[in-house]
Write a protein that holds these residues in place. Sequence first.
Motif, mmCIF file in Angstrom:
data_model
loop_
_atom_site.group_PDB
_atom_site.id
_atom_site.type_symbol
_atom_site.label_atom_id
_atom_site.label_comp_id
_atom_site.label_asym_id
_atom_site.label_seq_id
_atom_site.Cartn_x
_atom_site.Cartn_y
_atom_site.Cartn_z
ATOM 1 N N ALA A 75 -2.504 9.499 -3.947
ATOM 2 C CA ALA A 75 -2.802 8.347 -3.082
ATOM 3 C C ALA A 75 -2.546 7.035 -3.816
ATOM 4 C CB ALA A 75 -4.251 8.409 -2.603
ATOM 5 N N LEU A 76 -2.622 7.048 -5.150
ATOM 6 C CA LEU A 76 -2.466 5.781 -5.883
ATOM 7 C C LEU A 76 -1.038 5.241 -5.819
ATOM 8 C CD1 LEU A 76 -4.830 6.530 -8.887
ATOM 9 C CD2 LEU A 76 -5.209 4.926 -7.029
ATOM 10 N N ASN A 93 1.049 5.994 -3.538
ATOM 11 C CA ASN A 93 1.196 5.687 -2.117
ATOM 12 C C ASN A 93 0.599 4.322 -1.796
ATOM 13 O OD1 ASN A 93 2.640 7.793 -1.116
ATOM 14 N ND2 ASN A 93 0.877 8.974 -0.400
ATOM 15 N N ALA A 94 -0.594 4.070 -2.342
ATOM 16 C CA ALA A 94 -1.253 2.787 -2.095
ATOM 17 C C ALA A 94 -0.377 1.656 -2.607
ATOM 18 C CB ALA A 94 -2.621 2.756 -2.763
ATOM 19 N N SER A 95 0.239 1.875 -3.743
ATOM 20 C CA SER A 95 1.096 0.849 -4.329
ATOM 21 C C SER A 95 2.295 0.570 -3.427
ATOM 22 C CB SER A 95 1.541 1.313 -5.716
ATOM 23 O OG SER A 95 2.626 0.562 -6.154
ATOM 24 N N ARG A 96 2.916 1.654 -2.927
ATOM 25 C CA ARG A 96 4.045 1.478 -2.002
ATOM 26 C C ARG A 96 3.584 0.750 -0.750
ATOM 27 N NH1 ARG A 96 8.487 4.500 -2.258
ATOM 28 N NH2 ARG A 96 9.290 2.709 -1.166
ATOM 29 N N ASP A 97 2.413 1.136 -0.272
ATOM 30 C CA ASP A 97 1.852 0.566 0.941
ATOM 31 C C ASP A 97 1.648 -0.936 0.798
ATOM 32 O OD1 ASP A 97 0.522 1.318 3.560
ATOM 33 O OD2 ASP A 97 -1.067 0.160 2.618
ATOM 34 N N LEU A 98 1.297 -1.374 -0.423
ATOM 35 C CA LEU A 98 1.019 -2.787 -0.656
ATOM 36 C C LEU A 98 2.299 -3.565 -0.958
ATOM 37 C CD1 LEU A 98 -2.227 -2.263 -2.694
ATOM 38 C CD2 LEU A 98 -2.073 -3.366 -0.473
ATOM 39 N N GLY A 99 3.435 -2.888 -0.865
ATOM 40 C CA GLY A 99 4.695 -3.623 -0.959
ATOM 41 C C GLY A 99 5.488 -3.397 -2.233
ATOM 42 N N ALA A 100 5.067 -2.458 -3.082
ATOM 43 C CA ALA A 100 5.780 -2.236 -4.331
ATOM 44 C C ALA A 100 6.967 -1.304 -4.113
ATOM 45 C CB ALA A 100 4.842 -1.647 -5.380
ATOM 46 N N SER A 101 8.082 -1.624 -4.764
ATOM 47 C CA SER A 101 9.238 -0.734 -4.720
ATOM 48 C C SER A 101 8.932 0.488 -5.586
ATOM 49 C CB SER A 101 10.452 -1.473 -5.281
ATOM 50 O OG SER A 101 10.237 -1.739 -6.645
ATOM 51 N N PRO A 102 9.756 1.549 -5.504
ATOM 52 C CA PRO A 102 9.486 2.723 -6.344
ATOM 53 C C PRO A 102 9.392 2.361 -7.833
ATOM 54 C CG PRO A 102 11.139 3.249 -4.709
ATOM 55 C CD PRO A 102 10.861 1.778 -4.571
ATOM 56 N N GLN A 158 8.641 -0.620 -9.202
ATOM 57 C CA GLN A 158 7.416 -1.389 -9.443
ATOM 58 C C GLN A 158 6.188 -0.479 -9.458
ATOM 59 O OE1 GLN A 158 8.062 -4.125 -6.183
ATOM 60 N NE2 GLN A 158 8.258 -5.863 -7.583
ATOM 61 N N LEU A 210 3.770 -0.411 -12.563
ATOM 62 C CA LEU A 210 2.446 -1.007 -12.428
ATOM 63 C C LEU A 210 1.339 0.013 -12.229
ATOM 64 C CD1 LEU A 210 3.442 -3.939 -10.050
ATOM 65 C CD2 LEU A 210 2.956 -4.086 -12.494
ATOM 66 N N VAL A 211 1.678 1.185 -11.727
ATOM 67 C CA VAL A 211 0.623 2.152 -11.404
ATOM 68 C C VAL A 211 0.810 3.476 -12.161
ATOM 69 C CG1 VAL A 211 -0.474 3.482 -9.563
ATOM 70 C CG2 VAL A 211 0.228 1.121 -9.152
#
Lengths: 363, 277
Positions: B167-168, B170-179, B181, B185-186
């Motif tokens: 989910a983490l 996924n959450a990052s992608r959801d918040l606008g991060a590219s693969p 990023q 970042l995560v």
Amino acid sequence: MTKPIIELKGITKQYDDGFVALSKINMTIEQGKFYSLLGPSGSGKTTILRIIAGFTNATEGQVLFSGQQINQLPPNQRKVNTVFQNYALFPHLDVFDNVAFGLTLQKRPKQEVKKRVLDALKLVQLPGYANREISELSGGQQQRVAIARAIVNEPEVLLLDEPLSALDMKLRQDMQYELRELQQRLGITFIFVTHDQEEALAMSDEIFVMDNGKVLQSGTPVDIYDEPINHFVANFIGESNILPGKMLADYQVEFVGKSFECADGGMRVNEAVEVVLRPEDLDITTADQGKLVVKVDTQLFRGDHFEIIGLDADGNEWLIHSTNPVRDGKEIGLTFEPEDIHVMRFGEKEADFDARLEQYEED
Amino acid sequence: MKKSKQFFMVPYFLWIALFVVAPLLLILYQSFTDGQGHFTVRNYLTYGSSSVYLKMSLNSLWYAFLITVITLLVSYPAAYILSRLKHQQLWLLLIILPTWINLLLKAYAFIGLFSRAGAVNHFLMFIGIGPKQILFSDFSFLLVASYIEIPFMILPIYNAIVQLDPALPNASRDLGASPWQTFRLVTFPLTLSGVKAGVQAVFIPSLSLFMLTRLIGGNRVITLGTAIEEHFLTTMNWGMGSTIGVILIVMMFVIMMLTNDRKKKRREVLDDEKTTL
């Protein structure tokens, strides 16, 4: 009718192992409303959310966002944000950096990020928590941070995947009010996934009741509660007495061997049907005045009401909610109004059901 | 209950005392004595003043660093891909399998492959570049050492990636991060514990490699490990050998402390919080 923001057209999701999670789902989501996807676990409601968010692709069908097809759009380019079931907060970042995550990626100026993050934290009633570590927060606080992290990006649609299921009862009820209030204040469309019917009834403008990858019924909470389409929905939403019956004529139904006046029609003569009577619609009276007579079997005190189980002469169980207690083993009469009887046909499709209801309500 | 528990601990403590604590004390004692058994700090003075030893130490650190970097560069992507594959257990087994084979055997296998008449030179000749001197070069030493250490790097990283809640990202992608990023970042920060464990498991043993330096590196690569072997087996200067051993152990502790900073930091934060509350 406001314009649809998300439309699902004929969405089917089949996994590699052949399991069909969703079959031919059609759904129209309008702007600024609170929607709930309600169903037991495994009914496919989270899969719908994942398809809208872009974490998984539909095997068949179209996903439209403001009229544009977005099937192939990666999640980071969709104008939706998600509040995850277990919050999925980044454990290596503090509260501020978690909430600022989306804005920082957009390369917003530092001052703006700071202002919006602090505003969002205020909105979810966590001012002064910006520098806390995630591990120092309680479940309820993490929940609020997760909401702040999503809404700070000002999404057009907020997806919430059972966000309250990990909270205790009292906190859950408080959060229901807060979420509803937040949604109305922000005017963002909420799509809320839950298996808790009370939660869905309390918060939603519209509910989609799901089972086995299909939408069984959609409508306002009151519609679904009062006019469930079938046995499953009647049972899943609220408590009910469901009995086999026979439609003698329009507005005339027979069950437990007696004929009753009812408010439904449009069915074949002598069609086999199911009859729903909600426990709170049954009023207790003396045995000689009742339309039905039952013998009190057990009685539970539920705080705000008594839950009484009675048996009629044929051995059918009747669930009755009453504000006053009755004596165990006593024979009591039950009365109800014709409108309290809800008749369900077997295997009726939602469209036919809606058409029939409309027709008979106009009369 | 308590007593019986303590009783079961006895073999462990005996083992530690006999094979960890006692040898360490002996090395420490040896390093502070001369040939006649008198106390002296001459060994440490020699070590500190000799440019040869300084160079060896730097050499050890440098090669261990190179081996660690190469292993990490290979292992992180490998572990990442591994965590996405279907038959993960099988792939894991294939990665672990070579570690069950004796180091010497693997070294000899590489000698066979890299020698003038070996398979690699045959291939080089076939495509028209060879034959080349591969064996006894820095290149072959780094290659073989990295090959041997890779499983010890992949496993902790793989574990960290598998334990990461999907989910983490996924959450990052959801918040606008590219693969990318999301990875930067995560995923990577949250699997850093695995990387640190891997670095420890590779860097520390690499400091004291000596067999490979001889067999594959052809004594062109001289590390502290080679020096210790030399002192104990050839020149019989146990005092000097022990001194280098002590220094190596100190180096290892320093590395351990450097790669273990996370928990400590965390506690400091909590302490700050307490004082401000």
